[in-house]
Design an enzyme around this catalytic site. Structure first.
Site, PDB file in Angstrom:
ATOM      1  N   CYS A  52      18.501   0.376   1.157  1.00  0.00           N
ATOM      2  CA  CYS A  52      18.459   1.783   1.548  1.00  0.00           C
ATOM      3  C   CYS A  52      19.996   2.148   2.058  1.00  0.00           C
ATOM      4  O   CYS A  52      20.257   3.096   1.988  1.00  0.00           O
ATOM      5  CB  CYS A  52      17.752   1.988   3.017  1.00  0.00           C
ATOM      6  SG  CYS A  52      15.886   1.118   2.768  1.00  0.00           S
ATOM      7  N   ASP A  84      13.464  -2.760   7.660  1.00  0.00           N
ATOM      8  CA  ASP A  84      12.111  -3.005   7.743  1.00  0.00           C
ATOM      9  C   ASP A  84      11.720  -3.766   6.659  1.00  0.00           C
ATOM     10  O   ASP A  84      10.590  -4.338   6.897  1.00  0.00           O
ATOM     11  CB  ASP A  84      11.236  -1.637   7.712  1.00  0.00           C
ATOM     12  CG  ASP A  84      11.568  -1.038   9.038  1.00  0.00           C
ATOM     13  OD1 ASP A  84      12.506  -1.552   9.861  1.00  0.00           O
ATOM     14  OD2 ASP A  84      10.770   0.060   9.224  1.00  0.00           O
ATOM     15  N   CYS A 125      17.804   4.560   6.113  1.00  0.00           N
ATOM     16  CA  CYS A 125      16.532   4.009   6.040  1.00  0.00           C
ATOM     17  C   CYS A 125      15.937   4.471   7.246  1.00  0.00           C
ATOM     18  O   CYS A 125      16.227   5.399   8.189  1.00  0.00           O
ATOM     19  CB  CYS A 125      16.783   2.564   5.825  1.00  0.00           C
ATOM     20  SG  CYS A 125      17.730   1.883   7.270  1.00  0.00           S
ATOM     21  N   ASP A 126      14.632   3.846   7.535  1.00  0.00           N
ATOM     22  CA  ASP A 126      13.613   4.269   8.501  1.00  0.00           C
ATOM     23  C   ASP A 126      14.105   4.825   9.950  1.00  0.00           C
ATOM     24  O   ASP A 126      13.688   5.492  10.446  1.00  0.00           O
ATOM     25  CB  ASP A 126      12.382   3.496   8.533  1.00  0.00           C
ATOM     26  CG  ASP A 126      11.542   3.207   7.342  1.00  0.00           C
ATOM     27  OD1 ASP A 126      12.011   3.665   6.259  1.00  0.00           O
ATOM     28  OD2 ASP A 126      10.508   2.675   7.262  1.00  0.00           O
ATOM     29  N   LYS A 127      15.017   3.608  10.343  1.00  0.00           N
ATOM     30  CA  LYS A 127      15.278   4.056  11.818  1.00  0.00           C
ATOM     31  C   LYS A 127      16.639   4.396  12.025  1.00  0.00           C
ATOM     32  O   LYS A 127      16.936   5.095  12.972  1.00  0.00           O
ATOM     33  CB  LYS A 127      15.225   2.498  12.710  1.00  0.00           C
ATOM     34  CG  LYS A 127      13.839   1.881  12.561  1.00  0.00           C
ATOM     35  CD  LYS A 127      12.649   2.793  13.001  1.00  0.00           C
ATOM     36  CE  LYS A 127      11.426   2.221  12.612  1.00  0.00           C
ATOM     37  NZ  LYS A 127      11.152   1.634  11.202  1.00  0.00           N
ATOM     38  N   GLU A 458       5.720  -2.374  13.467  1.00  0.00           N
ATOM     39  CA  GLU A 458       4.622  -1.681  12.181  1.00  0.00           C
ATOM     40  C   GLU A 458       4.166  -2.844  11.585  1.00  0.00           C
ATOM     41  O   GLU A 458       4.479  -3.811  11.471  1.00  0.00           O
ATOM     42  CB  GLU A 458       5.727  -0.836  11.455  1.00  0.00           C
ATOM     43  CG  GLU A 458       6.543  -1.465  10.206  1.00  0.00           C
ATOM     44  CD  GLU A 458       7.270  -0.507   9.547  1.00  0.00           C
ATOM     45  OE1 GLU A 458       7.569   0.572  10.060  1.00  0.00           O
ATOM     46  OE2 GLU A 458       7.581  -1.101   8.325  1.00  0.00           O
ATOM     47  N   SER A 484       4.052   1.491   9.038  1.00  0.00           N
ATOM     48  CA  SER A 484       5.024   2.139   8.011  1.00  0.00           C
ATOM     49  C   SER A 484       4.526   3.258   7.349  1.00  0.00           C
ATOM     50  O   SER A 484       3.104   3.751   7.390  1.00  0.00           O
ATOM     51  CB  SER A 484       4.958   0.996   6.817  1.00  0.00           C
ATOM     52  OG  SER A 484       5.801   1.667   5.870  1.00  0.00           O
TER      53      SER A 484
END
Length: 588
Positions: A52, A84, A125-127, A458, A484
């Site tokens: 990512c 993640d 990415c996610d965070k 998650e 997720s």
């Protein structure tokens, strides 16, 4: 609006007392001419720990060119990221949501310590996306957000069921591998077939390519006006991202000279509701219900799960995107990107067109330059995939503060079953891996909330294994932790209050009957108020534990999930410094 030329950095570069500061800056390669220009921070989360973030160097480098072309001095710094993809299904996932706060704090520290005038935030990415966005709103200097983009899909081995054809039937993503674990545990594919999927599903750098958390939050950034329209869904490896980054550098310089709009001008109640509408309309990640309130908190706006629910409840599902649908980020890009979704919502009356836009003017005015829905990847609101949006908030005596369920792709929106309790993710994963559960079970994983974890892990490995075993809608999974964006099935997360805060989920016992009704927004257990009170009165105190390090700090500070799991009161003020005494000729 007032020209913000060196509105912050002059405190570092101007005046007699700043000679030592200038000496340090000269050691970085700056000269007299450079010190008369605005200083523009570029904060990215580049790293080699996740695909990512691996493409972010090129994004930041080209943003530098745009800043320089616009008359600024680009100064780059980096924040950490947590993958993640490699932290899931073990204790490392406790660090993931914590890293959102670390990234936001890093932006604040970098920009405020050095008095930078403007900011380009880059994440992948996610965070890191919500973390950078939160940091941008917190420091509230002219800013533009850039997403690194999604990876391209891989190819599923032809010997798999449904994998012998072409096009969508042969596409594979990281979710293919995660769910294939459950399929292998069931004995439907061999280890060699699993290995083949693993080796072919992630062929390029970039984030996961479905409407999972990263792409969902990139859509949120674009909808809020913090990112350029049309930028979110461009794949990471497309050269178009080079041009987008350069234009972003030029844009932030233009905003600096115009004096706005600033991030807190863009993040309003209306734009937050627009962001929720875009998430629901595309069946986006349930994590958005955590991150949007956190971004609002930075702007000093109280925007809770109640507000998210209010928007989700009225939005139709119009995006046919994975995991609940068929298409990926690159397909949405070719179908018109985020503007196609927003134009569809605008036409349907589900969008605040008067919300501010990044370049000035209104969102509706900015969307005039873009096409509407293509009818396949994105439907018009008059022909939705479903009358209900892709996400719903559930409430009841089991979740007084709410819980979140992704319904995109679900065949049934109701479920009733007997509870089976697990005190942590690992205990549940062991049972799922052994296939030691049965149809009709409600698997409850508790003590995984923001404080209880701590870190609110998650549960993608658990949910994907269940789905891969063919049990995705034959059981329900309930947790005070997270899921997720790639999760699908009857999986309910963010149950609040969490067990560690005395929530009803902590009072459940094996065999209790739970009812889920996504149409009515209900999550309840067949227990009277008196019985719940008796159980609460008899519940043992949580045993003390020693955490130390970052988790100890997080547990002490984090607030409930329905408030965004934030760690401070929000609305940070950054006053301008008074002139330094003895600083002859210092600028006001």
């Amino acid at each position: 609006m007032t020209n913000l030329h060196k509105h912050r950095s002059r405190r570092v570069t101007d005046g007699v007392t700043r000679a030592p500061h200038r000496a340090f800056l000269r050691a970085t390669g700056l000269d007299d001419e450079s010190m008369q220009k605005p200083f523009v921070a570029i904060v990215d989360t580049f790293g080699e720990n996740t695909p990512c973030s691996m493409s972010l160097n090129q994004v930041s480098d080209n943003a530098r060119l745009g800043i320089a072309a616009g008359g600024g001095v680009p100064i780059r710094g980096s924040a950490i990221s947590v993958s993640d993809g490699t932290s899931m299904n073990h204790s490392g996932m406790r660090m993931s949501l914590v890293s959102r706060e670390v990234v936001a704090d890093s932006v604040e520290l970098f920009v405020r310590a050095h008095s930078y005038d403007a900011l380009i935030g880059v994440a992948g990415c996610d965070k890191t996306l919500p973390g950078i966005l939160m940091g941008m709103v917190r420091v509230n200097v002219p800013g533009v957000f850039l997403f690194g983009g999604a990876m391209l899909p891989g190819v599923a081995p032809g010997q798999l069921p449904g994998g012998a054809g072409h096009g969508l039937r042969r596409q594979a993503t990281i979710l293919s591998t995660i769910e294939a674990v459950g399929t292998a545990q069931r004995g439907d594919i061999s280890r060699a077939q699993l290995d083949a999927i693993e080796k072919q599903c992630t062929p390029t750098a970039g984030s996961c390519p479905g409407q999972f958390t990263a792409n969902t939050m990139a859509m949120v950034a674009e909808t809020l006006g913090l990112a350029p329209l049309g930028s979110a869904m461009v794949p990471a490896v497309y050269s178009e991202r080079i041009a987008i980054a350069r234009r972003a550098g030029e844009t932030v310089m233009r905003i600096l000279k115009q004096g706005g709009p600033l991030p807190r001008d863009l993040v309003t109640l209306e734009s937050l509701e627009n962001a929720c509408a875009a998430v629901a309309a595309t069946g986006g990640s349930t994590n958005a219900a955590l991150h949007i309130p956190a971004i609002a908190n930075e702007a000093g706006i109280r925007f809770t799960l109640d507000d998210v629910q209010r928007v989700f409840a009225k939005i139709p599902l119009i995006g046919d995107l994975q995991p609940g649908g068929r298409y990926l980020a690159q397909d949405l890009h070719h179908a018109g990107g985020v503007p196609a979704v927003l134009n569809a919502l605008l036409e349907g009356g589900f969008l605040h067109g008067d919300a501010p836009a990044l370049g000035g003017g209104t969102l509706a005015e900015a969307l005039n330059a873009y096409d509407g829905p293509d009818g396949t990847v994105v439907r018009p609101c008059s022909e939705p995939l479903g009358e209900n949006g892709g996400l719903v908030i559930l409430r009841g005596n089991l979740a007084p503060d709410g819980a979140c369920l992704k319904i995109a792709g679900l065949k049934s929106l109701t479920f009733t079953g007997a509870v089976r309790i697990f005190e942590c993710e690992e205990d549940c994963m062991a049972v799922v891996a052994a296939r030691d559960y049965r149809e009709g079970d409600v698997l409850v994983i508790r003590n995984e909330g923001p404080k209880g974890g701590p870190g609110m892990r998650e549960m993608l490995s658990v949910t994907a294994a269940i789905y891969g075993q063919g049990m995705g809608e034959k059981v329900a999974l309930l947790t005070d932790g997270r899921f997720s964006g790639a999760t699908r099935g009857m999986c309910i997360g963010y149950v609040g209050p969490e067990a560690a805060a005395g929530g009803p989920i902590g009072l459940l016992r094996n065999g209790d009957r739970v009812h889920i009704d996504a149409r009515e927004g209900i999550l309840r257990v067949d227990l009277s108020d008196d019985e719940l009170a008796r159980r609460r009165a008899g519940a043992p105190a949580r045993p003390p534990r020693r955490l130390a390090g970052v988790l100890e700090k997080y547990e002490a500070l984090v607030r409930p999930a329905h408030l965004g799991a934030v760690t401070h009161s929000g609305n940070v003020e950054w006053p301008y410094d008074a002139p330094t005494p003895g600083d002859d000729g210092a600028a006001e």
